[in-house]
Scaffold this motif. Structure first.
Motif, mmCIF file in Angstrom:
data_model
loop_
_atom_site.group_PDB
_atom_site.id
_atom_site.type_symbol
_atom_site.label_atom_id
_atom_site.label_comp_id
_atom_site.label_asym_id
_atom_site.label_seq_id
_atom_site.Cartn_x
_atom_site.Cartn_y
_atom_site.Cartn_z
ATOM 1 N N ASN A 37 0.815 -1.212 0.000
ATOM 2 C CA ASN A 37 0.000 0.000 0.000
ATOM 3 C C ASN A 37 0.850 1.265 0.000
ATOM 4 O O ASN A 37 0.324 2.369 0.027
ATOM 5 C CB ASN A 37 -0.916 0.014 1.222
ATOM 6 C CG ASN A 37 -1.974 -1.068 1.136
ATOM 7 O OD1 ASN A 37 -2.359 -1.486 0.049
ATOM 8 N ND2 ASN A 37 -2.434 -1.522 2.284
ATOM 9 N N ASP A 38 2.166 1.089 -0.050
ATOM 10 C CA ASP A 38 3.089 2.222 0.013
ATOM 11 C C ASP A 38 4.168 2.011 -1.043
ATOM 12 O O ASP A 38 5.198 1.396 -0.784
ATOM 13 C CB ASP A 38 3.692 2.311 1.414
ATOM 14 C CG ASP A 38 4.410 3.628 1.636
ATOM 15 O OD1 ASP A 38 4.197 4.566 0.846
ATOM 16 O OD2 ASP A 38 5.192 3.717 2.594
ATOM 17 N N ILE A 39 3.921 2.486 -2.256
ATOM 18 C CA ILE A 39 4.831 2.251 -3.377
ATOM 19 C C ILE A 39 5.891 3.348 -3.413
ATOM 20 O O ILE A 39 5.560 4.538 -3.437
ATOM 21 C CB ILE A 39 4.055 2.216 -4.707
ATOM 22 C CG1 ILE A 39 3.048 1.064 -4.685
ATOM 23 C CG2 ILE A 39 5.013 2.048 -5.885
ATOM 24 C CD1 ILE A 39 2.183 0.978 -5.923
ATOM 25 N N PRO A 40 7.168 2.992 -3.426
ATOM 26 C CA PRO A 40 8.218 4.013 -3.425
ATOM 27 C C PRO A 40 8.292 4.746 -4.759
ATOM 28 O O PRO A 40 7.713 4.326 -5.760
ATOM 29 C CB PRO A 40 9.494 3.202 -3.177
ATOM 30 C CG PRO A 40 9.181 1.839 -3.705
ATOM 31 C CD PRO A 40 7.720 1.618 -3.408
ATOM 32 N N ALA A 41 9.017 5.850 -4.740
ATOM 33 C CA ALA A 41 9.219 6.618 -5.968
ATOM 34 C C ALA A 41 9.930 5.765 -7.008
ATOM 35 O O ALA A 41 10.796 4.952 -6.684
ATOM 36 C CB ALA A 41 10.044 7.865 -5.666
ATOM 37 N N ALA A 42 9.548 5.945 -8.255
ATOM 38 C CA ALA A 42 10.219 5.257 -9.356
ATOM 39 C C ALA A 42 11.483 6.021 -9.740
ATOM 40 O O ALA A 42 11.620 7.207 -9.443
ATOM 41 C CB ALA A 42 9.282 5.144 -10.542
ATOM 42 N N GLN A 43 12.402 5.319 -10.397
ATOM 43 C CA GLN A 43 13.696 5.922 -10.733
ATOM 44 C C GLN A 43 13.915 5.991 -12.250
ATOM 45 O O GLN A 43 15.046 6.093 -12.709
ATOM 46 C CB GLN A 43 14.831 5.110 -10.097
ATOM 47 C CG GLN A 43 14.728 4.995 -8.584
ATOM 48 C CD GLN A 43 14.782 6.345 -7.896
ATOM 49 O OE1 GLN A 43 15.585 7.209 -8.255
ATOM 50 N NE2 GLN A 43 13.905 6.550 -6.915
ATOM 51 N N HIS A 44 12.828 5.957 -13.002
ATOM 52 C CA HIS A 44 12.964 5.963 -14.460
ATOM 53 C C HIS A 44 13.208 7.369 -14.991
ATOM 54 O O HIS A 44 12.905 8.364 -14.344
ATOM 55 C CB HIS A 44 11.691 5.401 -15.094
ATOM 56 C CG HIS A 44 10.476 6.247 -14.797
ATOM 57 N ND1 HIS A 44 9.701 6.026 -13.684
ATOM 58 C CD2 HIS A 44 9.934 7.316 -15.451
ATOM 59 C CE1 HIS A 44 8.718 6.921 -13.662
ATOM 60 N NE2 HIS A 44 8.843 7.714 -14.718
ATOM 61 N N GLY A 45 13.749 7.392 -16.196
ATOM 62 C CA GLY A 45 13.762 8.597 -17.009
ATOM 63 C C GLY A 45 13.043 8.293 -18.300
ATOM 64 O O GLY A 45 12.585 7.161 -18.517
ATOM 65 N N LEU A 46 12.921 9.272 -19.180
ATOM 66 C CA LEU A 46 12.271 9.073 -20.476
ATOM 67 C C LEU A 46 13.247 9.438 -21.582
ATOM 68 O O LEU A 46 13.897 10.483 -21.535
ATOM 69 C CB LEU A 46 10.998 9.922 -20.547
ATOM 70 C CG LEU A 46 9.907 9.447 -19.578
ATOM 71 C CD1 LEU A 46 8.891 10.551 -19.300
ATOM 72 C CD2 LEU A 46 9.208 8.220 -20.133
ATOM 73 N N ASN A 47 13.348 8.561 -22.553
ATOM 74 C CA ASN A 47 14.383 8.693 -23.584
ATOM 75 C C ASN A 47 13.944 9.662 -24.687
ATOM 76 O O ASN A 47 13.752 9.270 -25.839
ATOM 77 C CB ASN A 47 14.711 7.312 -24.161
ATOM 78 C CG ASN A 47 15.964 7.326 -25.008
ATOM 79 O OD1 ASN A 47 16.683 8.321 -25.067
ATOM 80 N ND2 ASN A 47 16.237 6.218 -25.672
ATOM 81 N N TRP A 48 13.806 10.938 -24.327
ATOM 82 C CA TRP A 48 13.345 11.925 -25.306
ATOM 83 C C TRP A 48 14.326 12.116 -26.456
ATOM 84 O O TRP A 48 13.944 12.580 -27.535
ATOM 85 C CB TRP A 48 13.084 13.261 -24.611
ATOM 86 C CG TRP A 48 12.009 13.231 -23.579
ATOM 87 C CD1 TRP A 48 12.110 13.596 -22.263
ATOM 88 C CD2 TRP A 48 10.640 12.815 -23.748
ATOM 89 N NE1 TRP A 48 10.912 13.428 -21.610
ATOM 90 C CE2 TRP A 48 9.986 12.949 -22.498
ATOM 91 C CE3 TRP A 48 9.904 12.333 -24.833
ATOM 92 C CZ2 TRP A 48 8.644 12.633 -22.302
ATOM 93 C CZ3 TRP A 48 8.568 12.011 -24.631
ATOM 94 C CH2 TRP A 48 7.955 12.159 -23.398
ATOM 95 N N ALA A 49 15.590 11.766 -26.257
ATOM 96 C CA ALA A 49 16.562 11.895 -27.349
ATOM 97 C C ALA A 49 16.178 11.042 -28.547
ATOM 98 O O ALA A 49 16.554 11.343 -29.684
ATOM 99 C CB ALA A 49 17.957 11.512 -26.859
ATOM 100 N N ASN A 50 15.417 9.970 -28.297
ATOM 101 C CA ASN A 50 15.000 9.103 -29.392
ATOM 102 C C ASN A 50 14.078 9.802 -30.384
ATOM 103 O O ASN A 50 13.915 9.349 -31.519
ATOM 104 C CB ASN A 50 14.291 7.849 -28.848
ATOM 105 C CG ASN A 50 15.144 6.608 -28.992
ATOM 106 O OD1 ASN A 50 16.254 6.671 -29.502
ATOM 107 N ND2 ASN A 50 14.640 5.488 -28.527
ATOM 108 N N VAL A 51 13.443 10.906 -29.958
ATOM 109 C CA VAL A 51 12.535 11.611 -30.865
ATOM 110 C C VAL A 51 13.299 12.087 -32.094
ATOM 111 O O VAL A 51 12.854 11.882 -33.238
ATOM 112 C CB VAL A 51 11.852 12.797 -30.143
ATOM 113 C CG1 VAL A 51 11.108 13.681 -31.143
ATOM 114 C CG2 VAL A 51 10.889 12.273 -29.086
#
Length: 300
Positions: free
Chosen positions: A171-185
């Motif tokens: 019931n307590d999900i920690p922060a995610a550590q992802h980024g988004l690969n905008w360079a692929n655009v």
């Protein structure tokens, strides 16, 4: 139940909120299945050992769809909308439906058949795969077809801890550590759209060019490169690019996925799109590169 306050979080896993512990949501977790394609999920980690099933995430300002399969809800409604725009009200079939009607002798004289993801075979030429081709058939003759490119965006980093917390029904999900690969655009997505548009523009049967189905958040990054003021056209021909953007609707009660909401429909010429990419309005001025190198070398 809550996620830790963060600018980054998982939004949908196997089609449902990570905090959704209802039996229907957890059944998709158990099956590693996609509720939108009604097939096995294809969203694996780099080792191909864990099926993460993550459809969308949040960053500091927006929700972002990271799996193209998320765009196929309601029996590929986004693809059907392209068919309606390109061919009007012609009856639309996925490939297995087309085969069934052919065998039963109930195939209408005119119809549109979708070739692509989970529908017949993807069309591949010169080491390039066309996501979707919609073929307009009349009395057994192919008269016209249109191409569709469907894209989302890849992540960088990982959201492993948040995912495992959701998997264990925390019931307590920690922060995610992802980024988004905008360079692929600019590295991959825009060049791919241009290349595929060029291929369709050379066809004797294509009359409506290429359609591009994409999350609105991703297309905004296109506009950072080609500009948001690219002139639109009302005419349609084999050198036309038509963009349909989508976003997620508001949260639903647990046990129900969010709806996919159409956002924008844009249409412009391949020539204008290509020129904007090459000479983009947001390219740096002539002195920026000079000064950057001088600064690195500490030269005057």
């Amino acid at each position: 139940m809550s996620r830790k306050k963060s600018t980054k979080a998982l939004l949908e896993v196997f089609g449902f909120d990570p905090l959704d512990h209802t039996s229907i949501a957890r059944q998709f977790w158990k099956l590693s299945a996609c509720p939108f394609t009604k097939k096995s999920c294809t969203k694996y980690d780099h080792t191909r050992s864990i099926c993460y099933g993550t459809c969308s995430v949040t960053n500091s300002i927006e929700n972002v769809i990271i799996c193209p399969n998320r765009l196929y809800e309601q029996d590929y409604l986004a693809i059907q909308r392209v068919s309606e725009d390109a061919f009007g009200g012609k009856e639309f079939f996925l490939f297995d439906q087309y085969i069934k009607h052919t065998i039963d002798g109930t195939l209408p004289s005119e119809c549109v058949v979708a070739l692509g993801h989970n529908s017949g075979k993807e069309v591949k030429i010169t080491n390039m795969s066309m996501d979707w081709v919609l073929a307009y058939i009349k009395d057994g003759v192919l008269l016209n077809y249109v191409g569709i490119e469907v894209q989302s965006i890849d992540i960088t980093g990982n959201y492993r801890d948040a995912w495992y917390a959701a998997k264990s029904k925390s019931n307590d999900i920690p922060a995610a550590q992802h980024g988004l690969n905008w360079a692929n655009v600019h590295k991959r997505l825009i060049p791919q759209i241009i290349r595929k548009s060029l291929i369709y523009s050379k066809s004797n049967l294509v009359k409506n060019g290429l359609y591009f189905v994409v999350p609105d958040a991703v297309y905004k990054r296109f506009e950072n490169i080609i500009g948001a003021d690219i002139p639109q056209t009302q005419s349609v021909n084999k050198e036309t690019i038509t963009v349909h953007t989508y976003d997620l609707g508001p949260p639903q009660p647990f046990g129900r996925p969010r709806k996919l909401i159409p956002c924008r429909s844009l249409r412009f010429t391949l020539a204008e799109f290509s020129e904007r990419f090459i000479a983009g309005p947001n390219l740096p001025s002539s002195s920026v590169l000079d000064n950057k190198i001088k600064n690195i070398l500490a030269c005057s």
